[in-house]
Enzyme design. Structure first.
Site, PDB file in Angstrom:
ATOM      1  N   GLU A   1       0.710  -0.731   0.207  1.00  0.00           N
ATOM      2  CA  GLU A   1       0.386  -0.124  -0.326  1.00  0.00           C
ATOM      3  C   GLU A   1       0.292   1.590   0.231  1.00  0.00           C
ATOM      4  O   GLU A   1       0.567   2.515  -0.974  1.00  0.00           O
ATOM      5  CB  GLU A   1      -0.803  -0.138   1.862  1.00  0.00           C
ATOM      6  CG  GLU A   1      -2.056  -0.691   1.180  1.00  0.00           C
ATOM      7  CD  GLU A   1      -3.161  -0.658   0.312  1.00  0.00           C
ATOM      8  OE1 GLU A   1      -3.550  -0.031  -0.126  1.00  0.00           O
ATOM      9  OE2 GLU A   1      -2.934  -1.319  -0.480  1.00  0.00           O
TER      10      GLU A   1
ATOM     11  N   TRP B   1       2.418   2.668  -3.095  1.00  0.00           N
ATOM     12  CA  TRP B   1       1.106   3.613  -4.221  1.00  0.00           C
ATOM     13  C   TRP B   1       1.421   5.257  -3.947  1.00  0.00           C
ATOM     14  O   TRP B   1       1.434   5.527  -5.124  1.00  0.00           O
ATOM     15  CB  TRP B   1      -0.009   3.035  -3.814  1.00  0.00           C
ATOM     16  CG  TRP B   1      -1.054   2.211  -3.826  1.00  0.00           C
ATOM     17  CD1 TRP B   1      -1.375   0.728  -3.210  1.00  0.00           C
ATOM     18  CD2 TRP B   1      -1.483   1.817  -5.244  1.00  0.00           C
ATOM     19  NE1 TRP B   1      -1.719  -0.258  -3.792  1.00  0.00           N
ATOM     20  CE2 TRP B   1      -1.842   0.751  -5.559  1.00  0.00           C
ATOM     21  CE3 TRP B   1      -1.647   2.299  -6.534  1.00  0.00           C
ATOM     22  CZ2 TRP B   1      -3.138   0.184  -6.474  1.00  0.00           C
ATOM     23  CZ3 TRP B   1      -1.947   1.619  -7.398  1.00  0.00           C
ATOM     24  CH2 TRP B   1      -2.953   1.194  -7.334  1.00  0.00           C
TER      25      TRP B   1
ATOM     26  N   TRP C   1     -15.220  13.754 -11.671  1.00  0.00           N
ATOM     27  CA  TRP C   1     -14.018  14.112 -10.030  1.00  0.00           C
ATOM     28  C   TRP C   1     -13.244  14.956  -9.728  1.00  0.00           C
ATOM     29  O   TRP C   1     -12.721  14.849  -8.493  1.00  0.00           O
ATOM     30  CB  TRP C   1     -13.190  12.027 -11.270  1.00  0.00           C
ATOM     31  CG  TRP C   1     -11.890  12.769 -11.680  1.00  0.00           C
ATOM     32  CD1 TRP C   1     -12.075  12.937 -13.171  1.00  0.00           C
ATOM     33  CD2 TRP C   1     -10.530  13.492 -11.585  1.00  0.00           C
ATOM     34  NE1 TRP C   1     -11.399  13.266 -13.654  1.00  0.00           N
ATOM     35  CE2 TRP C   1     -10.448  13.691 -12.899  1.00  0.00           C
ATOM     36  CE3 TRP C   1      -9.709  13.558 -10.612  1.00  0.00           C
ATOM     37  CZ2 TRP C   1      -9.255  14.163 -12.950  1.00  0.00           C
ATOM     38  CZ3 TRP C   1      -8.700  14.259 -11.326  1.00  0.00           C
ATOM     39  CH2 TRP C   1      -8.109  14.462 -12.313  1.00  0.00           C
TER      40      TRP C   1
ATOM     41  N   TRP D   1      -8.302   9.442  -6.771  1.00  0.00           N
ATOM     42  CA  TRP D   1      -9.819   9.635  -7.690  1.00  0.00           C
ATOM     43  C   TRP D   1      -9.654   9.128  -9.252  1.00  0.00           C
ATOM     44  O   TRP D   1     -10.564   8.681  -9.598  1.00  0.00           O
ATOM     45  CB  TRP D   1      -9.852  11.474  -7.489  1.00  0.00           C
ATOM     46  CG  TRP D   1     -10.296  11.694  -6.539  1.00  0.00           C
ATOM     47  CD1 TRP D   1     -10.117  12.253  -5.309  1.00  0.00           C
ATOM     48  CD2 TRP D   1     -12.361  11.430  -6.683  1.00  0.00           C
ATOM     49  NE1 TRP D   1     -10.644  12.631  -4.444  1.00  0.00           N
ATOM     50  CE2 TRP D   1     -11.934  12.326  -4.821  1.00  0.00           C
ATOM     51  CE3 TRP D   1     -12.678  11.506  -6.712  1.00  0.00           C
ATOM     52  CZ2 TRP D   1     -12.952  12.038  -4.566  1.00  0.00           C
ATOM     53  CZ3 TRP D   1     -14.056  11.158  -6.797  1.00  0.00           C
ATOM     54  CH2 TRP D   1     -14.500  11.855  -5.440  1.00  0.00           C
TER      55      TRP D   1
ATOM     56  N   TRP E   1     -20.245  15.231 -18.364  1.00  0.00           N
ATOM     57  CA  TRP E   1     -19.925  14.773 -16.936  1.00  0.00           C
ATOM     58  C   TRP E   1     -21.256  15.718 -16.762  1.00  0.00           C
ATOM     59  O   TRP E   1     -21.544  16.710 -17.261  1.00  0.00           O
ATOM     60  CB  TRP E   1     -19.072  15.760 -15.684  1.00  0.00           C
ATOM     61  CG  TRP E   1     -17.560  15.176 -15.938  1.00  0.00           C
ATOM     62  CD1 TRP E   1     -16.210  15.777 -16.259  1.00  0.00           C
ATOM     63  CD2 TRP E   1     -17.258  13.639 -15.833  1.00  0.00           C
ATOM     64  NE1 TRP E   1     -15.191  14.555 -16.615  1.00  0.00           N
ATOM     65  CE2 TRP E   1     -15.827  13.480 -15.617  1.00  0.00           C
ATOM     66  CE3 TRP E   1     -17.829  13.091 -14.508  1.00  0.00           C
ATOM     67  CZ2 TRP E   1     -15.502  11.823 -15.159  1.00  0.00           C
ATOM     68  CZ3 TRP E   1     -17.229  11.146 -14.382  1.00  0.00           C
ATOM     69  CH2 TRP E   1     -15.552  10.937 -14.775  1.00  0.00           C
TER      70      TRP E   1
ATOM     71  N   ASN F   1      -9.553   4.641   3.691  1.00  0.00           N
ATOM     72  CA  ASN F   1      -9.586   4.319   2.625  1.00  0.00           C
ATOM     73  C   ASN F   1     -10.305   3.360   1.494  1.00  0.00           C
ATOM     74  O   ASN F   1     -11.306   3.545   0.612  1.00  0.00           O
ATOM     75  CB  ASN F   1      -8.008   3.161   2.261  1.00  0.00           C
ATOM     76  CG  ASN F   1      -8.109   3.198   0.962  1.00  0.00           C
ATOM     77  OD1 ASN F   1      -7.344   4.078  -0.117  1.00  0.00           O
ATOM     78  ND2 ASN F   1      -7.992   1.916  -0.043  1.00  0.00           N
TER      79      ASN F   1
HETATM   80  C1  LIG Z   1     -10.564   8.923  -3.284  1.00  0.00           C
HETATM   81  C2  LIG Z   1      -8.562   8.816  -2.266  1.00  0.00           C
HETATM   82  C3  LIG Z   1      -8.120   9.812  -2.512  1.00  0.00           C
HETATM   83  C4  LIG Z   1      -7.323   9.989  -1.829  1.00  0.00           C
HETATM   84  N1  LIG Z   1      -6.345  11.135  -0.908  1.00  0.00           N
HETATM   85  C5  LIG Z   1      -5.117  10.899  -0.432  1.00  0.00           C
HETATM   86  C6  LIG Z   1      -4.927  11.706   0.231  1.00  0.00           C
HETATM   87  O1  LIG Z   1      -4.942  12.967  -0.238  1.00  0.00           O
HETATM   88  N2  LIG Z   1      -3.724  11.851   0.436  1.00  0.00           N
HETATM   89  C7  LIG Z   1      -2.988  10.444   0.686  1.00  0.00           C
HETATM   90  O2  LIG Z   1      -2.143  10.422   2.207  1.00  0.00           O
HETATM   91  N3  LIG Z   1      -3.691   9.153   0.630  1.00  0.00           N
HETATM   92  C8  LIG Z   1      -5.142   9.658  -0.159  1.00  0.00           C
HETATM   93  N4  LIG Z   1      -5.620   8.230  -0.368  1.00  0.00           N
HETATM   94  C9  LIG Z   1      -5.338   6.938   0.257  1.00  0.00           C
HETATM   95  C10 LIG Z   1      -5.199   6.559   1.015  1.00  0.00           C
HETATM   96  O3  LIG Z   1      -7.288   6.561   1.381  1.00  0.00           O
HETATM   97  C11 LIG Z   1      -4.474   7.175   2.184  1.00  0.00           C
HETATM   98  O4  LIG Z   1      -3.789   7.011   1.870  1.00  0.00           O
HETATM   99  C12 LIG Z   1      -4.990   5.818   3.193  1.00  0.00           C
HETATM  100  O5  LIG Z   1      -6.333   6.005   3.487  1.00  0.00           O
HETATM  101  C13 LIG Z   1      -4.597   6.997   4.651  1.00  0.00           C
HETATM  102  O6  LIG Z   1      -5.376   5.970   5.801  1.00  0.00           O
HETATM  103  P1  LIG Z   1      -3.100   5.344   6.643  1.00  0.00           P
HETATM  104  O7  LIG Z   1      -2.339   6.190   7.077  1.00  0.00           O
HETATM  105  O8  LIG Z   1      -4.012   4.765   8.011  1.00  0.00           O
HETATM  106  O9  LIG Z   1      -3.615   4.911   5.358  1.00  0.00           O
HETATM  107  P2  LIG Z   1      -3.013   3.056   5.807  1.00  0.00           P
HETATM  108  O10 LIG Z   1      -3.573   1.884   4.623  1.00  0.00           O
HETATM  109  O11 LIG Z   1      -2.435   2.588   7.084  1.00  0.00           O
HETATM  110  O12 LIG Z   1      -1.633   2.700   4.834  1.00  0.00           O
HETATM  111  C14 LIG Z   1       0.024   3.769   5.465  1.00  0.00           C
HETATM  112  C15 LIG Z   1       0.238   4.278   4.524  1.00  0.00           C
HETATM  113  O13 LIG Z   1       0.561   4.337   3.363  1.00  0.00           O
HETATM  114  C16 LIG Z   1      -0.201   4.992   1.992  1.00  0.00           C
HETATM  115  N5  LIG Z   1      -1.390   4.740   1.047  1.00  0.00           N
HETATM  116  C17 LIG Z   1      -1.914   3.587   1.674  1.00  0.00           C
HETATM  117  N6  LIG Z   1      -3.006   3.608   0.634  1.00  0.00           N
HETATM  118  C18 LIG Z   1      -2.798   4.063  -0.309  1.00  0.00           C
HETATM  119  C19 LIG Z   1      -3.108   4.808  -1.467  1.00  0.00           C
HETATM  120  N7  LIG Z   1      -4.584   3.556  -1.476  1.00  0.00           N
HETATM  121  N8  LIG Z   1      -3.117   5.682  -2.377  1.00  0.00           N
HETATM  122  C20 LIG Z   1      -1.450   5.995  -1.902  1.00  0.00           C
HETATM  123  N9  LIG Z   1      -0.329   6.132  -0.922  1.00  0.00           N
HETATM  124  C21 LIG Z   1      -1.322   4.908   0.288  1.00  0.00           C
HETATM  125  C22 LIG Z   1      -0.341   6.294   3.340  1.00  0.00           C
HETATM  126  O14 LIG Z   1       0.621   7.083   2.951  1.00  0.00           O
HETATM  127  C23 LIG Z   1      -0.749   5.926   4.135  1.00  0.00           C
HETATM  128  O15 LIG Z   1      -0.481   6.773   5.187  1.00  0.00           O
HETATM  129  C24 LIG Z   1      -7.276   9.211  -1.343  1.00  0.00           C
HETATM  130  C25 LIG Z   1      -7.712   7.483  -1.461  1.00  0.00           C
HETATM  131  C26 LIG Z   1      -8.440   7.605  -2.897  1.00  0.00           C
HETATM  132  C27 LIG Z   1      -9.134   6.320  -2.697  1.00  0.00           C
END
Ligand SMILES: Cc1cc2nc3c(=O)[nH]c(=O)nc-3n(C[C@H](O)[C@H](O)[C@H](O)COP(=O)(O)OP(=O)(O)OC[C@H]3O[C@@H](n4cnc5c(N)ncnc54)[C@H](O)[C@@H]3O)c2cc1C
Length: 436
Positions: free
Chosen positions: A261, A264, A345, A368, A292, A327
């Site tokens: 994750e 990503w 979006w 997005w 849109w 997420n």
């Molecule tokens: C529509 C949408 C918008 C999002 N916008 C952002 C945003 O503006 N900033 C942001 O940091 N994340 C974003 N995310 C990704 C993800 O949802 C969040 O990073 C995550 O929910 C943060 O919670 P956590 O730190 O507990 O993540 P964990 O699940 O614990 O993951 C650890 C770290 O991995 C990274 N990570 C995890 N999943 C993703 C992912 N899908 N894409 C990129 N990095 C990821 C993050 O840095 C996160 O803190 C978005 C996801 C979606 C679907």
């Protein structure tokens, strides 16, 4: 005596900081600097919680620097104007910083470097906030991988222990390596001076997450009622209050799903660096003229969590109240907006940008576009997340929904904006017609 400035931006820490370690090893005494960038601050509302977070951490750094026998310089203004003034106020050897891959930041840094070079001051930027940046992960043909699976595989194959090693900035952060600000710079801007008022939102401590969270991450991350089901480290990775290498080392040791994750994050930053125009248009050129819908009242209902779809509404209400969203809830809310309501979006992306404490341009745009199916990545446009099936799978006891939508199940709860089958069929039809 000449000094070196270390310019903090997305790296609000002295520990394991690549650019700071390099500055401290370069010879001249180092003075940490933070600039409250007037161009970034101008459009933000006075109660923006991110400013409280940033200000708190800048003050913490100033305190730590003082304790170590140095200090921290904080200024407010347009970045170029601030550097013009700093060139007058201090005898500068160099400015060190860490790289930022957003298009506006790249333009800003290029202008700063030019100004400094014109005054015989060096400018050095280092990779710090990702493991692999720019074109460090390429396909066999030397192209940036546009598919995440291929990117992650190459990323993992080429990563060695050295890529996760901590930089020795904390060890070198001692009186003999540090400079102090002039007396006139002793006072740093308060939140009020910056035009903001305190607005605290919960963030976990800037420390590696508890071992139990990491251990069970792959089983808990998708269930938004579980707190915390994921690391909650996104805000710290965004502002660099925790080193990405530290969290990656833990993930590598303890949970491969978490590592994946986090990759990503590198992937989306790499994509934005290669394709900066995708911040505001679809990666896939065939998706740039989709019809849109212009539906401001429906968009407003989505923003406020009044769509009549409880999983979507729970997410949006959590976002509005806390600046955070798990997420799974981000996916469900985003998919509903750009598929069932067929609203651009980019409107949703901008709304998340206003509200998320962890808002990051590359992650937000990348995700997005992944949800919308307009990306370079292999998420098809015809994949539509059904909020009811998502609820059955990820909130089976309605615990999350009941927490955020207490009136759910009563006559007070909003009627659905759109029938799910109708919205799905309409989206598929409009995608088919609008794709070029
Ligand atoms: C529509 C949408 C918008 C999002 N916008 C952002 C945003 O503006 N900033 C942001 O940091 N994340 C974003 N995310 C990704 C993800 O949802 C969040 O990073 C995550 O929910 C943060 O919670 P956590 O730190 O507990 O993540 P964990 O699940 O614990 O993951 C650890 C770290 O991995 C990274 N990570 C995890 N999943 C993703 C992912 N899908 N894409 C990129 N990095 C990821 C993050 O840095 C996160 O803190 C978005 C996801 C979606 C679907």
């Amino acid at each position: 005596m000449k000094i070196t400035l270390f310019w903090h931006r997305r790296d609000l820490r002295f520990t394991d900081n690549a650019g700071l370690a390099a500055a401290l090893q370069a010879g001249a005494p180092v003075l940490p600097l933070f600039i409250y960038d007037a161009d970034i601050l101008a459009p933000l509302p006075p109660d923006d919680a991110r400013l409280t977070f940033i200000h708190h951490h800048v003050e913490r750094l100033a305190h730590e620097a003082h304790e170590a026998g140095g200090g921290l310089l904080a200024r407010h203004g347009q970045v170029l104007a601030v550097f013009q003034q700093l060139l007058q106020d201090y005898d500068l050897q160099a400015v060190y910083t860490n790289e930022d891959y957003e298009p506006a930041a790249i333009a800003r840094d290029t202008a700063v470097a030019k100004l400094l070079y014109a005054h015989d001051v060096e400018f050095h930027a280092f990779k710090d906030q990702v493991i692999f940046a720019k074109d460090e992960v390429l396909t066999k043909n030397g192209k940036p991988p546009k598919v995440f699976g291929a990117y992650s595989k190459t990323w993992q194959a080429q990563a060695t222990d050295a890529d996760f090693q901590a930089h020795p900035s904390a060890r070198l952060f001692t009186k003999e390596h540090l400079a102090r600000p002039h007396r006139a710079d002793a006072a740093r801007p308060s939140l009020k001076d910056l035009g903001f008022e305190p607005h605290e939102q919960y963030t976990p401590p800037a420390q590696p997450p508890p071992a139990a969270v990491v251990k069970h991450y792959h089983q808990t991350r998708d269930f938004p009622a579980l707190e915390p089901g994921s690391t909650r480290m996104s805000v710290h990775l965004r502002f660099g209050t925790l080193s990405v290498r530290e969290l990656m080392r833990q993930a590598r040791r303890e949970n491969s799903k978490l590592l994946n994750e986090m990759i990503w994050r590198d992937f989306f930053m790499m994509l934005l660096w290669h394709f900066p125009h995708t911040a505001t248009e679809a990666y896939d050129p065939r998706m740039r003229h989709l019809p849109w819908r212009d539906a401001p009242a429906e968009f407003q209902a989505w923003c406020e969590g009044r769509t009549g779809q409880p999983f979507v509404d729970a997410g949006m209400r959590q976002l509005n109240a806390t600046g955070y969203l798990p997420n799974r809830a981000r996916i469900v809310a985003a998919s509903y907006l750009c598929k069932h309501l067929f609203i651009d979006w980019q409107l949703g992306e901008r709304y998340f940008a206003e509200k998320l404490l962890d808002y990051d341009l590359s992650n937000n745009v990348g995700n997005w576009q992944w949800v919308a199916g307009t990306g370079a990545i292999a998420a098809p446009w015809f994949r539509i997340f059904n909020p009811e099936s998502q609820q059955k799978q990820y909130d089976p006891t309605f615990a999350y929904i009941k927490k955020w939508v207490p009136e759910y199940g009563t006559p007070k709860y909003a009627k659905p904006l759109v029938d799910l089958q109708f919205g799905r069929d309409r989206a598929l039809q409009l995608f088919r017609e609008g794709r070029q």
